[in-house]
Enzyme design. Structure first.
Site, PDB file in Angstrom:
ATOM      1  N   TYR A 145       0.868  -1.182   0.000  1.00  0.00           N
ATOM      2  CA  TYR A 145       0.000   0.000   0.000  1.00  0.00           C
ATOM      3  C   TYR A 145       0.898   1.222   0.000  1.00  0.00           C
ATOM      4  O   TYR A 145       1.779   1.347   0.853  1.00  0.00           O
ATOM      5  CB  TYR A 145      -0.892  -0.007   1.239  1.00  0.00           C
ATOM      6  N   ASP A 240       9.353   2.581  -0.740  1.00  0.00           N
ATOM      7  CA  ASP A 240       8.357   3.265   0.096  1.00  0.00           C
ATOM      8  C   ASP A 240       8.693   2.953   1.554  1.00  0.00           C
ATOM      9  O   ASP A 240       8.333   1.891   2.063  1.00  0.00           O
ATOM     10  CB  ASP A 240       6.956   2.786  -0.266  1.00  0.00           C
ATOM     11  N   LYS A 268       5.199   9.430   8.638  1.00  0.00           N
ATOM     12  CA  LYS A 268       5.047   8.904   9.998  1.00  0.00           C
ATOM     13  C   LYS A 268       6.129   9.440  10.943  1.00  0.00           C
ATOM     14  O   LYS A 268       6.033  10.566  11.420  1.00  0.00           O
ATOM     15  CB  LYS A 268       5.000   7.374   9.952  1.00  0.00           C
TER      16      LYS A 268
HETATM   17  N1  HOZ Z   1      -2.676   3.867   6.452  1.00  0.00           N
HETATM   18  C1  HOZ Z   1      -3.070   3.488   7.799  1.00  0.00           C
HETATM   19  C2  HOZ Z   1      -2.402   2.230   8.220  1.00  0.00           C
HETATM   20  N2  HOZ Z   1      -1.449   1.660   7.320  1.00  0.00           N
HETATM   21  C3  HOZ Z   1      -4.571   3.348   7.944  1.00  0.00           C
HETATM   22  C4  HOZ Z   1      -5.090   4.024   9.162  1.00  0.00           C
HETATM   23  C5  HOZ Z   1      -6.604   4.147   9.176  1.00  0.00           C
HETATM   24  O1  HOZ Z   1      -7.273   3.925   8.125  1.00  0.00           O
HETATM   25  O2  HOZ Z   1      -7.169   4.434  10.272  1.00  0.00           O
END
Ligand code: HOZ
Length: 429
Positions: A145, A240, A268
């Protein structure tokens, strides 16, 4: 655990005005059969919900809180910059300090551009790769992702996998026509594609350690083959590292595995919990970005002084001797403890871990790719999630996410997790 009365009332209000009652889908807890708890505050490795329930937090805001919540150095840095203001829409000294820290910390990064999310970082890196190479084809891997930009919503992990959404309505076929997704860790499939189409490939983007299908490490030769094949076809390799960057090592997964990408994405941790993203790499590539070059990318709040201050304070803590060794010891205690308990109770599960990122899969397979991850028993995962919550352990509400250990977790917190697992696993059999 006290009844989640206040959370429930907040959710009933939220769901009237916000899709699913949440501003990001996975936190809606749809895949674990419950409504989300509203978190009221956090400190160290603990979060406290609206009803006053206390949990040991292994979500860590999905990765940023590697120091734990409200670390004194991060809070002090934010308070100090507040005295200057919150956003100027103009260059700030802190952006230069951040750029110097990223470029000196990650050997492959000669120039860097700050943005406001991992999604922005990945979509921008892909755009500059396509602009630099003059090619259109993008290769990604099933279960990885890279944010929700149209061109990347193909066989994606994280919330797309969690909610079992096939692609996504609203993404024109033409937009994803140039996106190819191959099985993660499948060296032969990748080699064959590059042999046939490599000269059309602008970039290969990969999570060097996958965290969005649950945690899946790269096979020993996988990253090296990506590097060799992209070099052979003048394609760019994009790591990534939004999740792995500065978490698995100060230089990221690329330092851990000694593979040098052309571009890297961060997020992050580099924002210390505030909205941030970054992409960077070779000077000759990054110089293609406006205003120096013709590839356009912009962001009103990019380089925001608050996020820069929080990120810089966080990175300074990560530079301290022994930081990663201590994290490794605690995370190893956790993963080895879970496996020992599973062996004793006969529950079929596997644990994947790299550094302080890990996942428990309820399958007897070794999980090496997205198809393996999907063999996990999601009903058992749902029961595990809810029983651990009742025991005061706050986990990511999805089989297709990673959980995180922070510096704020003490051995006692790891042992509380293991005590909860000891009690819960026999109930899952
Ligand atoms: N991208 C976030 C975790 N990989 C998702 C967090 C969320 O949808 O609350």
């Amino acid at each position: 655990m006290k009844r989640d009365t206040k959370s429930q009332r907040l959710y009933e209000r939220a769901v009237q005005l916000i899709p699913g009652g949440v501003n990001s889908p996975v936190r809606a807890c749809r895949s674990v059969g419950r409504n989300p708890l509203f978190i009221d505050r956090a400190q160290g490795c603990r979060v406290f919900d609206a009803d006053g329930n206390e949990f040991i937090d292994f979500v860590g805001s999905w990765g940023p809180m590697v120091l734990g919540h409200r670390h004194e150095a991060v809070m002090a840095a934010i308070e100090k910059v507040l005295e200057r203001g919150v956003s100027f829409g103009a260059p700030v000294d802190l952006e230069v300090d951040m750029a110097e820290m990223i470029c000196s910390g990650v050997a492959s990064v000669e120039m860097v551009r700050m943005v406001n999310s991992g999604t922005e970082a990945a979509m921008s890196a892909i755009r500059v790769a396509r602009g630099y190479t003059g090619r259109d084809v993008l290769v990604k891997f099933d279960g990885c992702y890279h944010g929700h930009a149209d061109t990347l919503l193909v066989a994606a992990g994280s919330g797309v996998a969690t909610l079992n959404i096939a692609g996504s309505p609203g993404v024109p076929e033409g937009t994803i026509r140039n996106t190819v997704s191959l099985p993660y860790n499948d060296i032969e499939a990748f080699r064959q594609f590059m042999t046939e189409k490599g000269d059309t490939v602008a970039a290969v983007i990969v999570e060097p350690v996958a965290g969005n299908m649950g945690l899946v490490p790269p096979d020993p030769e996988f990253l090296n083959v990506l590097r060799k094949e992209t070099q052979a076809h003048q394609s760019l390799l994009i790591f990534d590292e939004v999740m792995s960057g500065f978490r698995l090592a100060y230089g990221g997964a690329q330092a851990l595995y000694n593979v040098t990408p052309d571009l890297s994405c961060f997020g992050k941790i580099v924002g210390g919990g505030l909205p941030v993203g970054a992409y960077g790499g070779k000077r000759e590539i990054m110089s293609q970005i406006a205003p120096e070059g013709p590839v356009y990318q912009a962001g009103t709040l990019s380089g925001n002084p608050l996020a820069m201050a929080a990120g810089i304070a966080t990175l300074k803590e990560l530079q301290k001797p022994g930081f990663y060794e201590a994290l490794e010891e605690k995370a190893g205690r956790l993963s080895e403890g879970i496996l020992r308990i599973a062996d004793r109770t006969g529950v079929p599960l596997s644990v994947n871990r790299v550094g302080s990122m890990m996942s428990v899969f309820f399958t007897d397979k070794v999980v090496r790719n997205f198809e393996d991850a999907k063999t996990s028993n999601l009903e058992v995962f749902e029961a595990y999630y809810n029983k651990m919550l009742e025991k005061g352990v706050y986990l990511p509400p999805s089989q297709f996410e990673a959980m995180f250990v922070s510096a704020a977790h003490e051995t006692a917190d790891i042992d509380l997790f293991l005590s909860a697992v000891e009690a819960v696993l026999p109930e899952l059999v």
